[in-house]
Design a protein around this motif. Structure first.
Motif, mmCIF file in Angstrom:
data_model
loop_
_atom_site.group_PDB
_atom_site.id
_atom_site.type_symbol
_atom_site.label_atom_id
_atom_site.label_comp_id
_atom_site.label_asym_id
_atom_site.label_seq_id
_atom_site.Cartn_x
_atom_site.Cartn_y
_atom_site.Cartn_z
ATOM 1 N N ALA A 72 0.894 -1.123 0.086
ATOM 2 C CA ALA A 72 -0.117 -0.024 0.035
ATOM 3 C C ALA A 72 0.910 1.247 -0.039
ATOM 4 O O ALA A 72 2.022 1.138 0.487
ATOM 5 N N LEU A 73 0.507 2.310 -0.769
ATOM 6 C CA LEU A 73 1.364 3.511 -0.617
ATOM 7 C C LEU A 73 0.312 4.621 -0.503
ATOM 8 O O LEU A 73 -0.816 4.836 -0.757
ATOM 9 N N VAL A 74 0.553 5.518 0.692
ATOM 10 C CA VAL A 74 0.014 6.541 1.057
ATOM 11 C C VAL A 74 0.844 7.841 0.880
ATOM 12 O O VAL A 74 1.952 8.034 1.180
ATOM 13 N N LEU A 75 0.183 8.855 -0.160
ATOM 14 C CA LEU A 75 0.918 9.842 -0.211
ATOM 15 C C LEU A 75 0.145 11.163 0.427
ATOM 16 O O LEU A 75 -1.073 11.169 0.371
ATOM 17 N N SER A 100 6.465 -1.298 7.768
ATOM 18 C CA SER A 100 6.034 -0.141 7.155
ATOM 19 C C SER A 100 7.265 0.857 7.123
ATOM 20 O O SER A 100 8.157 0.628 7.774
ATOM 21 N N VAL A 101 7.099 2.019 6.204
ATOM 22 C CA VAL A 101 8.184 2.732 6.033
ATOM 23 C C VAL A 101 7.636 4.156 5.915
ATOM 24 O O VAL A 101 6.672 4.236 5.292
ATOM 25 N N LEU A 102 8.453 5.365 6.454
ATOM 26 C CA LEU A 102 8.083 6.487 6.154
ATOM 27 C C LEU A 102 9.218 6.987 5.462
ATOM 28 O O LEU A 102 10.282 7.251 5.743
ATOM 29 N N LEU A 103 8.883 7.692 4.197
ATOM 30 C CA LEU A 103 9.686 8.322 3.370
ATOM 31 C C LEU A 103 9.420 9.899 3.200
ATOM 32 O O LEU A 103 8.525 9.998 2.307
ATOM 33 N N ILE A 104 10.287 10.644 3.856
ATOM 34 C CA ILE A 104 10.014 12.218 3.472
ATOM 35 C C ILE A 104 11.280 12.753 3.637
ATOM 36 O O ILE A 104 12.154 12.191 3.928
ATOM 37 N N GLY A 105 11.324 13.894 3.143
ATOM 38 C CA GLY A 105 12.508 14.820 2.882
ATOM 39 C C GLY A 105 12.939 15.347 4.337
ATOM 40 O O GLY A 105 12.104 15.343 5.555
ATOM 41 N N GLY A 106 13.988 15.739 4.377
ATOM 42 C CA GLY A 106 14.533 16.089 5.636
ATOM 43 C C GLY A 106 15.043 14.941 6.735
ATOM 44 O O GLY A 106 15.559 15.555 7.920
ATOM 45 N N GLU A 107 14.975 13.654 6.291
ATOM 46 C CA GLU A 107 15.203 12.769 7.088
ATOM 47 C C GLU A 107 16.565 11.802 6.406
ATOM 48 O O GLU A 107 16.766 12.001 5.014
ATOM 49 N N GLY A 125 4.588 8.425 2.364
ATOM 50 C CA GLY A 125 5.629 9.544 2.360
ATOM 51 C C GLY A 125 5.154 10.823 1.528
ATOM 52 O O GLY A 125 3.860 10.751 1.174
ATOM 53 N N THR A 126 5.924 11.585 1.268
ATOM 54 C CA THR A 126 5.767 12.733 0.398
ATOM 55 C C THR A 126 5.892 12.723 -1.181
ATOM 56 O O THR A 126 6.917 11.766 -1.387
ATOM 57 N N PRO A 127 5.293 13.376 -2.094
ATOM 58 C CA PRO A 127 5.702 12.968 -3.470
ATOM 59 C C PRO A 127 7.087 13.175 -3.866
ATOM 60 O O PRO A 127 7.692 12.222 -4.819
ATOM 61 N N GLY A 128 7.837 14.229 -3.381
ATOM 62 C CA GLY A 128 9.282 14.505 -3.565
ATOM 63 C C GLY A 128 10.011 13.358 -3.152
ATOM 64 O O GLY A 128 11.151 12.877 -4.097
ATOM 65 N N ARG A 129 10.206 13.046 -1.997
ATOM 66 C CA ARG A 129 11.051 11.674 -1.437
ATOM 67 C C ARG A 129 10.610 10.437 -2.184
ATOM 68 O O ARG A 129 11.501 9.666 -2.597
ATOM 69 N N ILE A 130 9.414 10.320 -2.255
ATOM 70 C CA ILE A 130 9.012 8.993 -3.190
ATOM 71 C C ILE A 130 9.491 8.891 -4.483
ATOM 72 O O ILE A 130 9.986 8.012 -4.791
ATOM 73 N N ASN A 131 9.360 9.948 -5.249
ATOM 74 C CA ASN A 131 9.999 10.226 -6.725
ATOM 75 C C ASN A 131 11.664 9.898 -6.371
ATOM 76 O O ASN A 131 12.094 9.538 -7.395
ATOM 77 N N ASP A 132 12.131 10.425 -5.422
ATOM 78 C CA ASP A 132 13.697 10.654 -5.457
ATOM 79 C C ASP A 132 14.104 8.916 -5.278
ATOM 80 O O ASP A 132 15.041 8.465 -5.841
ATOM 81 N N ASP A 153 -5.976 18.012 -2.577
ATOM 82 C CA ASP A 153 -6.068 19.439 -2.867
ATOM 83 C C ASP A 153 -4.923 20.253 -2.551
ATOM 84 O O ASP A 153 -4.412 20.960 -3.284
ATOM 85 N N ARG A 154 -4.581 19.896 -1.219
ATOM 86 C CA ARG A 154 -3.262 20.574 -0.830
ATOM 87 C C ARG A 154 -2.049 20.134 -1.584
ATOM 88 O O ARG A 154 -1.087 20.893 -2.089
ATOM 89 N N MET A 155 -2.076 18.956 -2.085
ATOM 90 C CA MET A 155 -0.948 18.408 -2.881
ATOM 91 C C MET A 155 -0.889 19.381 -4.309
ATOM 92 O O MET A 155 0.024 19.485 -4.817
ATOM 93 N N LEU A 156 -2.207 19.595 -4.598
ATOM 94 C CA LEU A 156 -2.226 20.212 -5.766
ATOM 95 C C LEU A 156 -1.924 21.659 -5.855
ATOM 96 O O LEU A 156 -1.120 22.435 -6.648
#
Length: 396
Positions: A72-75, A100-107, A125-132, A153-156
């Protein structure tokens, strides 16, 4: 459904819910769980603080417990929201051996590389770090069966649309997808048509509306009186407060001024390192200080039950962000207050917020005017500082 036991959830998940003292589903959970547990896509709009994290976390964990394969992927749009979602999912998982894993920037990337080598089944995770990680080849999403776009809505708004498109190229088309949004602009509808298949539509409360337990007030002030007025308002209120400002520098400056005035305060904004941001949130959550001065980075995702007041020291640039800001209080049925400072030059911003709120005859509001030094626009009638006057059933 009046209890979680009626959904036929795995026993291990029911035990986790009981340990978390979750016995009765919220309305958003009652409406979405029958759909998601049946494998249907969902497009859901709900006010902040309505329990949407549980609405998608519970079916994710149920799916992982019932099936030995699949991921499962949660963005989410922000690191803070991703961290909170990750925490809830781990509480629901309990000690069932599902990683599970947390993939976010700054870590640190090294830690994330290590965690990914254990083949976690739930990725948050957040889109930037997932794409990384996708670009590096350290993350594969070919077995993703369950996709969640949280706060879409906030992501857009934050410009993540292209990054989301890139991520979904790596996700199988045969999957279950859930989109959650507090507002429903045309861009969300377009995205839902692109990525959802015959979705169930769930709407709890009216889109663009704050929860009814938030008492909203407006205080019209001049720029020169703004800070002193804030001090007076803080002195007359009890409980934890989030003060929203427009810029990162303003957040630091205002927090320093409040501390110099013997208030316990800290600041949070996007220029802080992840460690500093985490420390600020932990301190606020533990009530080590009373006031958090924040930019809009904290408008989404912060779920701290003891927040009693939101102060819009600066109005948001986007009207929808007003809803997300004041949604930091009155969580899970509690009561809270939201106070907005409106300068003479804020006329257009406040009018846009009013138009959004008035759709559907939203609420009864009070508008207070600090008459000394007020200039510009329509001069108010005689109102001493602190005196309230009603505009009936709508903002006027």
């Amino acid at each position: 459904m009046s209890t979680f036991a009626e959904f036929g959830l795995p026993e291990a998940l029911q035990a986790s819910l009981a340990a978390m003292h979750f016995t009765e589903p919220t309305p958003i959970q009652s409406e979405t769980l029958p759909l998601t547990l049946a494998g249907q896509d969902v497009l859901a709009t709900a006010q902040t603080g309505s329990g949407k994290t549980g609405a998608f976390s519970i079916p994710i964990v149920a799916r992982m417990l019932q099936q030995p394969t699949g991921t499962a992927l949660v963005l989410t749009p922000t690191r803070e929201l991703a961290t909170q979602v990750y925490t809830v999912i781990n509480q629901l998982l309990g000690r069932n051996g599902i990683r599970s894993v947390l993939l976010i920037g700054g870590e640190p990337l090294g830690r994330q590389f290590r965690d990914l080598r254990y083949n976690p089944r739930i990725i948050v995770g957040t889109p930037g770090r997932i794409n990384d990680h996708l670009d590096r080849g350290t993350l594969r999403l070919s077995e993703t069966q369950f996709l969640v776009l949280d706060e879409t809505d906030r992501m857009l708004d934050m410009g993540f649309g292209i990054q989301i498109d890139q991520i979904l190229k790596h996700v199988p088309k045969e999957r279950q997808t859930m989109m959650f949004s507090a507002t429903l602009p045309p861009a969300i509808l377009n995205m839902s048509q692109k990525y959802l298949r015959n979705p169930g539509r769930v709407e709890i409360g009216r889109a663009n509306a704050p929860v009814s337990t938030v008492k909203q007030e407006v205080l019209r002030v001049s720029r020169s009186e703004k800070y002193d007025t804030l001090l007076k308002e803080l002195d007359k209120r009890v409980g934890s407060v989030i003060v929203f400002v427009r810029t990162k520098r303003s957040a630091d400056d205002l927090a320093e001024r409040l501390c110099a005035a013997n208030h316990s305060a800290d600041a949070i904004h996007g220029d802080l390192t992840q460690r500093r941001r985490d420390r600020a949130i932990r301190g606020f959550r533990a009530q080590h200080y009373r006031i958090m001065v924040a930019t809009d980075i904290a408008a989404r995702g912060l779920d701290i039950p003891h927040i009693a007041h939101v102060v819009n020291f600066d109005l948001p640039e986007c009207p929808e962000d007003y809803i997300h800001r004041i949604g930091r209080t009155a969580r899970a049925g509690a009561e809270g207050s939201a106070l907005s400072f409106v300068l003479p030059e804020d006329g257009r911003k406040w009018s846009a917020i009013r138009r959004m709120l008035e759709t559907g005859d939203l609420l009864e509001a009070h508008d207070r005017v600090h008459s000394r030094g007020f200039s510009g626009g329509v001069k108010p009638k005689k109102h001493a500082y602190g005196k309230r006057h009603s505009y009936g059933q709508r903002y006027r």
